[in-house]
Design a protein around this motif. Structure first.
Motif, PDB file in Angstrom:
ATOM      1  N   ARG A  52      -0.049   8.643  -0.054  1.00 55.82           N
ATOM      2  CA  ARG A  52       0.381   9.910  -0.651  1.00 55.82           C
ATOM      3  C   ARG A  52      -0.862  10.713  -1.017  1.00 55.82           C
ATOM      4  N   LEU A  88      -7.644   0.893   4.751  1.00 57.16           N
ATOM      5  CA  LEU A  88      -7.387   0.058   3.581  1.00 57.16           C
ATOM      6  C   LEU A  88      -6.687  -1.238   3.976  1.00 57.16           C
ATOM      7  N   TYR A 131       6.037   1.252 -10.110  1.00 57.81           N
ATOM      8  CA  TYR A 131       5.457   2.417  -9.444  1.00 57.81           C
ATOM      9  C   TYR A 131       6.502   3.497  -9.243  1.00 57.81           C
ATOM     10  N   LEU A 154       0.849  -1.186   0.000  1.00 51.31           N
ATOM     11  CA  LEU A 154       0.000   0.000   0.000  1.00 51.31           C
ATOM     12  C   LEU A 154       0.886   1.238   0.000  1.00 51.31           C
ATOM     13  N   ASN A 178      -6.423   6.505   6.619  1.00 43.96           N
ATOM     14  CA  ASN A 178      -6.740   5.848   5.353  1.00 43.96           C
ATOM     15  C   ASN A 178      -5.902   4.585   5.154  1.00 43.96           C
ATOM     16  N   VAL A 228      -4.385  10.101   0.589  1.00 49.93           N
ATOM     17  CA  VAL A 228      -5.163   8.879   0.375  1.00 49.93           C
ATOM     18  C   VAL A 228      -4.219   7.682   0.453  1.00 49.93           C
ATOM     19  N   GLU A 235      -3.371   4.109  -1.499  1.00 50.57           N
ATOM     20  CA  GLU A 235      -3.525   3.402  -2.765  1.00 50.57           C
ATOM     21  C   GLU A 235      -3.035   1.967  -2.622  1.00 50.57           C
ATOM     22  N   ARG A 236      -3.811   1.044  -3.174  1.00 55.56           N
ATOM     23  CA  ARG A 236      -3.420  -0.358  -3.156  1.00 55.56           C
ATOM     24  C   ARG A 236      -2.529  -0.638  -4.362  1.00 55.56           C
ATOM     25  N   LEU A 237      -1.265  -0.880  -4.093  1.00 52.72           N
ATOM     26  CA  LEU A 237      -0.314  -1.148  -5.171  1.00 52.72           C
ATOM     27  C   LEU A 237      -0.397  -2.592  -5.629  1.00 52.72           C
TER      28      LEU A 237
END
Length: 300
Positions: A35, A75, A59, A32, A71, A38, A40-42
């Motif tokens: 940045r 997640l 990435y 994850l 957050n 938020v 983000e699911r990598l």
């Protein structure tokens, strides 16, 4: 840290991924990124280190904006909600930010992770942050701040080994697993492989539903059966019962152990110089046959 903190963090993260799968053959890992406020699911949970490292390289670890701890916890909780109850759940944050910008109460997210038995640990690159310390203490995790590049590597790699199970979680459960067969590679054997159907050859065939997966260990995307190989199972057993550490002995201790072993292997009645005692040998000048009192008695 040279050339910059981002490059050092990226290299250390790649080393951690390889060591994690080396010490946890049946473990799974997901990435994850925090940045721009938020999370983000990598990558999803997977057992392939090469796939995780390739996604990390694609990435590029681009940074920007503020980090949001809440957050990230939300997640991470969503990502770990579907794992079986017998596994260990942990969120490991590699943080360089000195603050967190959250949309709500971060304490509620910390309590949510604690109730789900998710352990939160943090490795910091900058100074210590109070809310991160509180999250680790409430969930039973650890928090360390690196002093230099070598210290950062030591702190992060220390999390690769599986932590001890918390009290009350040591329960024996039977886990159904499958040992798939590797399909032959070739243009004539191309089929749709994986959850996102990609036409390719090779892969592994699920013994239950005959679906094709690309890597091991993984969960079958059709029937949900855990798919592993025998080397993964053997390596996992080896790490559950590690070899005792080697201790070097001095020459005097070795000589004493050798003498004790020789005495244990010596047949009964043998002397130290190898001579054996014979029947009728005198004891203090008196024959053994006459050493007794000459009369017998019995008692009931």
């Amino acid at each position: 840290m040279r050339p910059n903190r981002l490059a050092v963090m990226t290299g250390t993260a790649r080393a951690f991924i390889r060591k994690f799968f080396d010490l946890n053959p049946l473990g799974q890992l997901g990435l994850l990124v925090l940045r721009n406020g938020v999370a983000e699911r990598l990558t999803d949970l997977s057992g392939s280190p090469e796939m995780q490292i390739s996604k990390l390289k694609q990435y590029g670890m681009d940074t920007g904006g503020a980090a949001s701890l809440q957050n990230g916890l939300e997640l991470g909780h969503e990502l770990l909600a579907g794992v079986p109850p017998y596994v260990h759940r942990e969120l490991l944050f590699l943080m360089a930010a000195l603050s967190t910008v959250d949309p709500g109460k971060v304490d509620d997210s910390i309590t949510k992770c604690k109730d789900a038995k998710i352990r939160v640990s943090v490795v910091g690159v900058s100074a210590e942050v109070h809310i991160l310390r509180r999250a680790t203490e409430r969930t039973g995790g650890t928090y360390g701040v690196s002093l230099n590049e070598q210290h950062l590597s030591e702190l992060l790699l220390s999390h690769a080994a599986p932590p001890p199970a918390p009290p009350g979680q040591l329960t024996a459960e039977l886990v159904r697993m499958g040992f798939p067969q590797r399909a032959a590679a070739g243009e004539g054997n191309a089929v749709f492989v994986g959850e996102l159907p990609e036409l390719r050859s090779g892969g592994y065939t699920c013994p239950r539903c005959k679906a094709r997966t690309q890597e091991l260990p993984c969960k079958c995307h059709v029937c949900g059966l855990m798919l592993i190989s025998s080397p993964h199972l053997a390596r996992s057993y080896h790490h559950l019962f590690p070899v005792q550490p080697y201790e070097e002995l001095d020459k005097q201790t070795l000589a004493q152990l050798a003498a004790a072993a020789a005495a244990a292997d010596r047949p009964p009645g043998a002397t130290a110089d190898g001579a054996a005692a014979e029947d009728g040998m005198a004891v203090d000048g008196i024959p053994q046959a006459a050493a007794g009192s000459g009369s017998s008695s019995s008692s009931v």
